[in-house]
Motif scaffolding. Structure first.
Motif, PDB file in Angstrom:
ATOM      1  N   GLY A 109       0.764  -1.237   0.000  1.00 59.85           N
ATOM      2  CA  GLY A 109       0.000   0.000   0.000  1.00 59.85           C
ATOM      3  C   GLY A 109       0.792   1.283   0.000  1.00 59.85           C
ATOM      4  N   ASP A 110       0.070   2.353  -0.261  1.00 55.73           N
ATOM      5  CA  ASP A 110       0.585   3.705  -0.493  1.00 55.73           C
ATOM      6  C   ASP A 110       1.391   3.790  -1.784  1.00 55.73           C
ATOM      7  N   PHE A 111       0.729   3.369  -2.861  1.00 63.60           N
ATOM      8  CA  PHE A 111       1.251   3.631  -4.205  1.00 63.60           C
ATOM      9  C   PHE A 111       1.209   5.134  -4.432  1.00 63.60           C
ATOM     10  N   SER A 112       0.088   5.724  -4.063  1.00 64.50           N
ATOM     11  CA  SER A 112      -0.357   7.098  -4.284  1.00 64.50           C
ATOM     12  C   SER A 112      -1.092   7.240  -5.605  1.00 64.50           C
ATOM     13  N   ALA A 113      -0.569   6.667  -6.684  1.00 61.87           N
ATOM     14  CA  ALA A 113      -1.209   6.829  -7.990  1.00 61.87           C
ATOM     15  C   ALA A 113      -1.319   5.497  -8.723  1.00 61.87           C
ATOM     16  N   ARG A 114      -2.372   5.373  -9.494  1.00 62.25           N
ATOM     17  CA  ARG A 114      -2.613   4.187 -10.302  1.00 62.25           C
ATOM     18  C   ARG A 114      -1.445   3.888 -11.239  1.00 62.25           C
ATOM     19  N   SER A 115      -0.778   4.918 -11.721  1.00 66.30           N
ATOM     20  CA  SER A 115       0.340   4.731 -12.655  1.00 66.30           C
ATOM     21  C   SER A 115       1.461   3.891 -12.056  1.00 66.30           C
ATOM     22  N   VAL A 116       1.633   3.934 -10.746  1.00 67.71           N
ATOM     23  CA  VAL A 116       2.685   3.140 -10.089  1.00 67.71           C
ATOM     24  C   VAL A 116       2.315   1.657 -10.137  1.00 67.71           C
ATOM     25  N   LEU A 117       1.070   1.342  -9.844  1.00 70.46           N
ATOM     26  CA  LEU A 117       0.599  -0.038  -9.966  1.00 70.46           C
ATOM     27  C   LEU A 117       0.764  -0.525 -11.403  1.00 70.46           C
ATOM     28  N   GLU A 118       0.388   0.299 -12.355  1.00 68.37           N
ATOM     29  CA  GLU A 118       0.504  -0.091 -13.759  1.00 68.37           C
ATOM     30  C   GLU A 118       1.958  -0.293 -14.169  1.00 68.37           C
ATOM     31  N   GLU A 119       2.869   0.537 -13.666  1.00 69.42           N
ATOM     32  CA  GLU A 119       4.291   0.356 -13.962  1.00 69.42           C
ATOM     33  C   GLU A 119       4.786  -0.974 -13.405  1.00 69.42           C
ATOM     34  N   LEU A 120       4.387  -1.302 -12.185  1.00 67.62           N
ATOM     35  CA  LEU A 120       4.773  -2.591 -11.597  1.00 67.62           C
ATOM     36  C   LEU A 120       4.240  -3.751 -12.432  1.00 67.62           C
ATOM     37  N   GLN A 121       3.021  -3.626 -12.920  1.00 67.00           N
ATOM     38  CA  GLN A 121       2.406  -4.697 -13.700  1.00 67.00           C
ATOM     39  C   GLN A 121       3.112  -4.934 -15.034  1.00 67.00           C
ATOM     40  N   THR A 122       3.828  -3.948 -15.551  1.00 70.01           N
ATOM     41  CA  THR A 122       4.558  -4.128 -16.815  1.00 70.01           C
ATOM     42  C   THR A 122       5.868  -4.895 -16.629  1.00 70.01           C
ATOM     43  N   VAL A 128       1.450  -8.923  -9.742  1.00 76.45           N
ATOM     44  CA  VAL A 128       1.470  -7.962  -8.635  1.00 76.45           C
ATOM     45  C   VAL A 128       0.244  -8.197  -7.765  1.00 76.45           C
ATOM     46  N   HIS A 129       0.472  -8.351  -6.463  1.00 76.67           N
ATOM     47  CA  HIS A 129      -0.599  -8.508  -5.478  1.00 76.67           C
ATOM     48  C   HIS A 129      -0.449  -7.345  -4.501  1.00 76.67           C
ATOM     49  N   ALA A 130      -1.553  -6.658  -4.222  1.00 70.80           N
ATOM     50  CA  ALA A 130      -1.434  -5.443  -3.425  1.00 70.80           C
ATOM     51  C   ALA A 130      -2.670  -5.180  -2.586  1.00 70.80           C
ATOM     52  N   VAL A 131      -2.476  -4.311  -1.601  1.00 72.25           N
ATOM     53  CA  VAL A 131      -3.562  -3.741  -0.816  1.00 72.25           C
ATOM     54  C   VAL A 131      -3.449  -2.228  -0.931  1.00 72.25           C
ATOM     55  N   ARG A 132      -4.537  -1.554  -0.607  1.00 69.98           N
ATOM     56  CA  ARG A 132      -4.502  -0.094  -0.667  1.00 69.98           C
ATOM     57  C   ARG A 132      -3.956   0.472   0.636  1.00 69.98           C
ATOM     58  N   GLY A 133      -3.365   1.646   0.513  1.00 72.63           N
ATOM     59  CA  GLY A 133      -2.870   2.359   1.682  1.00 72.63           C
ATOM     60  C   GLY A 133      -3.797   3.494   2.063  1.00 72.63           C
ATOM     61  N   ASN A 134      -3.268   4.452   2.799  1.00 77.29           N
ATOM     62  CA  ASN A 134      -4.089   5.563   3.268  1.00 77.29           C
ATOM     63  C   ASN A 134      -3.907   6.840   2.452  1.00 77.29           C
ATOM     64  N   VAL A 135      -3.033   6.832   1.448  1.00 76.69           N
ATOM     65  CA  VAL A 135      -2.862   8.025   0.599  1.00 76.69           C
ATOM     66  C   VAL A 135      -2.926   7.621  -0.877  1.00 76.69           C
ATOM     67  N   GLU A 136      -4.052   7.022  -1.253  1.00 76.18           N
ATOM     68  CA  GLU A 136      -4.215   6.530  -2.616  1.00 76.18           C
ATOM     69  C   GLU A 136      -5.140   7.438  -3.419  1.00 76.18           C
ATOM     70  N   ASP A 137      -4.940   7.435  -4.742  1.00 82.32           N
ATOM     71  CA  ASP A 137      -5.889   8.143  -5.595  1.00 82.32           C
ATOM     72  C   ASP A 137      -7.212   7.366  -5.584  1.00 82.32           C
ATOM     73  N   PRO A 138      -8.294   7.974  -6.051  1.00 77.13           N
ATOM     74  CA  PRO A 138      -9.606   7.312  -5.984  1.00 77.13           C
ATOM     75  C   PRO A 138      -9.656   5.954  -6.694  1.00 77.13           C
ATOM     76  N   TRP A 139      -8.972   5.793  -7.808  1.00 74.48           N
ATOM     77  CA  TRP A 139      -9.007   4.522  -8.528  1.00 74.48           C
ATOM     78  C   TRP A 139      -8.413   3.400  -7.677  1.00 74.48           C
ATOM     79  N   ILE A 140      -7.240   3.633  -7.099  1.00 78.32           N
ATOM     80  CA  ILE A 140      -6.597   2.623  -6.227  1.00 78.32           C
ATOM     81  C   ILE A 140      -7.522   2.309  -5.054  1.00 78.32           C
ATOM     82  N   HIS A 141      -8.057   3.341  -4.445  1.00 80.39           N
ATOM     83  CA  HIS A 141      -8.921   3.148  -3.276  1.00 80.39           C
ATOM     84  C   HIS A 141     -10.125   2.272  -3.614  1.00 80.39           C
ATOM     85  N   THR A 142     -10.657   2.412  -4.800  1.00 84.45           N
ATOM     86  CA  THR A 142     -11.823   1.647  -5.227  1.00 84.45           C
ATOM     87  C   THR A 142     -11.479   0.220  -5.648  1.00 84.45           C
TER      88      THR A 142
END
Length: 160
Positions: A33-46, A51-65
């Motif tokens: 958690g605490d990617f902050s932005a969806r783009s970080v998750l997408e970069e990891l996925q490339t 990639v297995h993840a949980v959300r943190g407390n400072v995520e953009d709305p897409w990550i949070h959802t």
């Protein structure tokens, strides 16, 4: 089986970068958690490994959802729980043991402070620190979890 473990990347921000060279050879990447932005998750996925993840407390709305608050994964007979904020340091090991009763270990983040503790029954908790925002820590860090013969072994990795 080799699992790369990271948390608290808080990107994009400034010149921060993921420790790609430590992630691409893993069998999976676990982000606590605490990617902050969806783009970080997408970069990891490339990078290739799942990639297995949980959300943190400072995520953009897409990550949070789209990411759960906590989850449990199984690798070669080892059950690993994941959560971002494991609460106060006092009583953490026992508290996580009660919350994750059927797991062998729990990976968490939030504090940016690397930690590895083991309970008397063998249950482990592991915080890999942060590869991009060390705060008051001397080094940027991440971790590896090695799963072999139904056991998990954690290793803290200090980065540049």
């Amino acid at each position: 089986m080799l699992l790369a473990v990271i948390s608290d990347t808080h990107m994009p921000l400034g010149k921060r970068r993921l420790p790609v060279e430590h992630l691409v050879g893993a069998d999976a990447i676990l982000h606590a958690g605490d990617f902050s932005a969806r783009s970080v998750l997408e970069e990891l996925q490339t990078l290739g490994p799942p990639v297995h993840a949980v959300r943190g407390n400072v995520e953009d709305p897409w990550i949070h959802t789209h990411l759960p608050l906590q989850r449990t994964l199984e690798f070669a007979g080892v059950r690993i729980g994941m959560i971002h904020d494991a609460g106060p340091a006092a009583g953490r090991l026992a508290r996580l043991r009660r919350r994750f009763r059927d797991e062998d270990a729990v990976i968490f983040g939030h504090s940016h402070i690397p930690l590895h503790e083991t309970a008397e029954d063998g249950f482990q908790i592991f915080n890999p620190g942060s590869p991009t925002e060390k705060r008051r820590q001397p080094k940027f860090t991440m971790g590896y979890a090695r799963v072999d013969d139904r056991t998990v072994t954690f290793e803290l990795v200090e980065l540049g």
